[in-house]
Scaffold this motif. Structure first.
Motif, short mmCIF file in Angstrom:
data_model
loop_
_atom_site.label_atom_id
_atom_site.label_comp_id
_atom_site.label_asym_id
_atom_site.label_seq_id
_atom_site.Cartn_x
_atom_site.Cartn_y
_atom_site.Cartn_z
N ILE A 43 0.86 -1.19 0.00
CA ILE A 43 0.00 0.00 0.00
C ILE A 43 0.89 1.23 0.00
CG2 ILE A 43 -1.77 1.30 1.23
CD1 ILE A 43 -2.81 -1.24 2.44
N TYR A 44 0.54 2.20 -0.82
CA TYR A 44 1.32 3.43 -0.99
C TYR A 44 0.41 4.62 -0.72
CZ TYR A 44 4.49 6.71 -3.49
OH TYR A 44 5.33 7.75 -3.84
N GLY A 45 0.91 5.61 0.03
CA GLY A 45 0.08 6.78 0.33
C GLY A 45 0.90 7.93 0.88
N GLY A 46 0.23 9.04 1.10
CA GLY A 46 0.88 10.23 1.63
C GLY A 46 0.77 10.38 3.13
N ILE A 47 0.11 9.44 3.79
CA ILE A 47 -0.04 9.48 5.24
C ILE A 47 1.29 9.07 5.86
CG2 ILE A 47 -1.29 8.54 7.21
CD1 ILE A 47 -3.61 7.97 5.24
N SER A 48 1.88 9.95 6.66
CA SER A 48 3.24 9.71 7.12
C SER A 48 3.39 9.92 8.62
CB SER A 48 4.21 10.62 6.37
OG SER A 48 3.89 11.99 6.61
N ASP A 49 4.59 9.68 9.10
CA ASP A 49 4.97 9.94 10.48
C ASP A 49 4.07 9.17 11.46
OD1 ASP A 49 6.94 11.70 9.46
OD2 ASP A 49 5.46 13.30 9.31
N PHE A 50 3.62 9.83 12.54
CA PHE A 50 2.85 9.14 13.57
C PHE A 50 1.56 8.56 13.02
CE2 PHE A 50 -0.34 9.39 17.09
CZ PHE A 50 0.17 8.33 17.84
N GLU A 51 0.91 9.27 12.08
CA GLU A 51 -0.35 8.76 11.53
C GLU A 51 -0.11 7.50 10.70
OE1 GLU A 51 -2.43 11.84 9.51
OE2 GLU A 51 -3.30 12.60 11.37
N ALA A 52 1.08 7.39 10.08
CA ALA A 52 1.40 6.15 9.37
C ALA A 52 1.53 4.99 10.35
CB ALA A 52 2.69 6.33 8.58
N GLU A 53 2.10 5.26 11.52
CA GLU A 53 2.21 4.21 12.55
C GLU A 53 0.82 3.77 13.00
OE1 GLU A 53 4.62 5.66 15.73
OE2 GLU A 53 6.28 6.24 14.42
N GLN A 54 -0.09 4.74 13.18
CA GLN A 54 -1.45 4.38 13.57
C GLN A 54 -2.15 3.58 12.47
OE1 GLN A 54 -2.79 8.44 14.52
NE2 GLN A 54 -3.16 7.71 16.60
N LEU A 55 -1.90 3.96 11.22
CA LEU A 55 -2.49 3.23 10.10
C LEU A 55 -2.05 1.77 10.12
CD1 LEU A 55 -4.27 3.73 7.58
CD2 LEU A 55 -2.15 4.11 6.30
N GLU A 56 -0.76 1.55 10.31
CA GLU A 56 -0.26 0.18 10.34
C GLU A 56 -0.79 -0.59 11.55
OE1 GLU A 56 3.84 -0.42 8.57
OE2 GLU A 56 4.00 1.66 9.25
N GLN A 114 2.74 4.66 -14.56
CA GLN A 114 3.17 4.68 -15.96
C GLN A 114 4.43 3.85 -16.18
OE1 GLN A 114 2.79 8.68 -18.04
NE2 GLN A 114 2.41 9.32 -15.94
N GLY A 115 5.26 3.77 -15.14
CA GLY A 115 6.51 3.03 -15.28
C GLY A 115 6.41 1.56 -14.96
N GLY A 116 5.20 1.07 -14.67
CA GLY A 116 5.04 -0.35 -14.38
C GLY A 116 5.48 -0.74 -12.98
N ASN A 117 5.53 0.23 -12.07
CA ASN A 117 5.99 -0.02 -10.71
C ASN A 117 4.93 0.40 -9.69
OD1 ASN A 117 7.84 -0.75 -8.66
ND2 ASN A 117 8.56 1.37 -8.49
N ALA A 118 3.69 0.15 -10.03
CA ALA A 118 2.60 0.55 -9.15
C ALA A 118 2.50 -0.35 -7.93
CB ALA A 118 1.27 0.52 -9.91
N PRO A 119 2.02 0.18 -6.80
CA PRO A 119 1.74 -0.67 -5.64
C PRO A 119 0.48 -1.49 -5.90
CG PRO A 119 0.90 1.52 -5.26
CD PRO A 119 1.62 1.58 -6.58
N ASP A 120 0.19 -2.41 -5.00
CA ASP A 120 -1.08 -3.12 -5.13
C ASP A 120 -2.25 -2.18 -4.87
OD1 ASP A 120 0.05 -5.71 -5.62
OD2 ASP A 120 0.52 -5.85 -3.48
N ILE A 121 -2.09 -1.30 -3.86
CA ILE A 121 -3.15 -0.40 -3.43
C ILE A 121 -2.56 0.99 -3.21
CG2 ILE A 121 -4.77 0.14 -1.54
CD1 ILE A 121 -5.01 -2.91 -1.07
N ALA A 122 -3.33 2.01 -3.53
CA ALA A 122 -2.93 3.39 -3.22
C ALA A 122 -4.05 4.07 -2.45
CB ALA A 122 -2.63 4.17 -4.49
N ILE A 123 -3.66 4.90 -1.47
CA ILE A 123 -4.62 5.70 -0.71
C ILE A 123 -4.54 7.11 -1.29
CG2 ILE A 123 -5.23 6.61 1.56
CD1 ILE A 123 -3.89 4.14 2.78
N ILE A 124 -5.59 7.51 -2.02
CA ILE A 124 -5.54 8.69 -2.87
C ILE A 124 -6.40 9.81 -2.29
CG2 ILE A 124 -5.96 9.56 -5.21
CD1 ILE A 124 -5.64 6.59 -6.15
#
Length: 439
Positions: free
Chosen positions: A47-60, A91-101
């Motif tokens: 999964i790829y997204g812009g949620i970072s730092d402490f909120e990324a820890e909570q997400l996980e 476009q480069g063929g390196n997409a994640p399985d899931i993106a949080i957009i």
């Protein structure tokens, strides 16, 4: 600063990506080796997204137990350049399985270029059960449903001190005219500007001002005009949009009303949006306009948020008393893979079970109707959930996130900055409108 849910810092690369411009050096079609893990899945979902730092820890943390129970390893990657990089990777063929957009415009662009897979039936069933038609529409492109909403933020709150309001003899306003009257009364009683504002946000400076304008377009002209404006069927140069700017300007452009503790009106552009929390918490500024996430900034500044706390909030009032029309933001979950493990993760993220788990960890909210508001960790988040879940609430997504990036994250932001600096409204509106891509 908090995650991409709460702020929109979008680089020029991201603007190009949202507009659907092919970037130099990118090749390849949808998906790619990472997005084609096979129908059975391999036990790992990225999964790829812009949620970072402490909120990324909570997400996980929110899916940790589920991973163990389902023998799936979710690998989350955070990037503060997500909006630019997701299109490059696709476009480069390196997409994640899931993106949080976080932008419906970017989501629609990825779907329309066949990068995203249609959502599984189980995900659509969850959305039909737990989300409103308005929310489902943001994950639907050309009549195909591609993705479920995730978290949300509610915009348009006016933050204030209940004790100070009592001291000044003013009450929470029921209409926008009442808000102007409260502002005038506070200014006369204190001899200082009642409002403070900060639009500073790096490359995204100006976005808090777009939130102001969006609130007034929706309240003054209604959801139909708002939708037409987002689609450019009602252009920025339309008198109805100018009316919204003028209404906001009665507060923000009035040197007697703004910018408490920071300076003159023009200081709004240089003040980082989060810095406004300190004078609000300390009671040296009477009011500010900011989204539901602002309670975290108030707490960090030493204030207690609650009806009987140092700071509380009311929704920007309607033009006429009664009814609830609100703007907000959020994220949509899109998939570049349709293997079995990815589909299981998508179903879980669209469920009421996940929403309750994540909200209970703190700091966020969701419009999922299966969410128990009592699981929210703060009074303002509980109040926000009730508003979002109310069937009588009219909700519209943040306009600048839905418009093409060249406008919403481009000329609109820049236009707000120019407007605060003194450029006449008519010139600002013409400049913003020029950002719309030609057909």
């Amino acid at each position: 600063m908090r995650s991409s849910l709460h702020r929109r810092i979008i680089t020029p690369l991201a603007i190009a990506a949202i507009a659907g411009i092919t970037l130099a050096g990118c090749s390849g079609g949808p998906g790619g080796t990472d997005a084609e893990a096979g129908a059975a899945g391999d036990g790992t979902v990225t999964i790829y997204g812009g949620i970072s730092d402490f909120e990324a820890e909570q997400l996980e943390e929110s899916w940790a137990d589920w991973e163990t129970d389902n023998d799936i390893d979710i690998q989350y990657e955070a990037s503060k350049e997500f909006e630019a990089q997701i299109s490059i990777r696709a476009q480069g063929g390196n997409a994640p399985d899931i993106a949080i957009i976080p932008q419906p415009g970017l989501f629609a662009d990825l779907a329309s270029r066949d990068f995203l897979k249609p959502a599984p039936a189980a995900v659509e069933a969850n959305v039909d059960e737990f989300w409103s038609e308005d929310w489902k529409a943001y994950g639907t492109v050309d009549d195909t449903f591609y993705g479920a909403p995730l978290m949300a933020s509610l915009k348009g709150y006016v933050w204030y001190s209940p004790a100070k309001f009592a001291e000044w003899g003013v009450e929470v306003p029921e209409t926008f005219d009442d808000l102007l009257a409260v502002t005038k009364t506070i200014q006369e009683k204190t001899g200082t500007a009642p409002w403070c504002a900060g639009f500073g946000s790096g490359d995204a400076t100006g976005w808090p001002g777009t939130d102001w304008v969006e609130d007034l377009v929706l309240r003054q002209s209604g959801p139909e005009v708002y939708d037409q404006w987002v689609a450019n069927e009602v252009p920025f140069t339309d008198p109805q949009i100018a009316e919204a700017f003028d209404a906001v300007g009665e507060i923000l452009l009035n040197p007697a009303y703004t910018n408490a503790t920071f300076g003159d009106v023009k200081s709004i552009n240089s003040v980082p949006f989060g810095d406004v929390a300190t004078p609000i918490a300390e009671g040296t500024c009477a009011m500010t306009h900011q989204a539901s996430f602002f309670d975290g900034f108030i707490t960090d500044a030493g204030g207690e948020v609650g009806p009987d706390g140092d700071v509380w909030a009311f929704m920007t009032p309607p033009i006429e008393a009664g009814g609830q029309t609100v703007t907000g933001g959020g994220e949509i979950v899109g998939a570049f893979s349709d293997d079995a493990d990815t589909q299981k993760v998508l179903e879980y993220l669209s469920s009421a079970e996940w929403a309750n788990t994540r909200v209970a960890l703190g700091g966020v909210l969701s419009a999922n109707s299966g969410l128990d508001p009592e699981n929210a960790t703060s009074p303002i988040l509980q109040e926000s959930i009730k508003i979002l879940q109310d069937p009588d609430t009219t909700f519209r997504f943040d306009a600048s996130d839905v418009m093409p990036g060249t406008v919403g994250a481009g000329t609109f932001w820049k236009g707000i900055v120019s407007w605060i600096n003194g450029t006449p409204t008519s010139e600002v509106l013409t400049s913003i409108e020029s950002g719309w891509p030609s057909e």
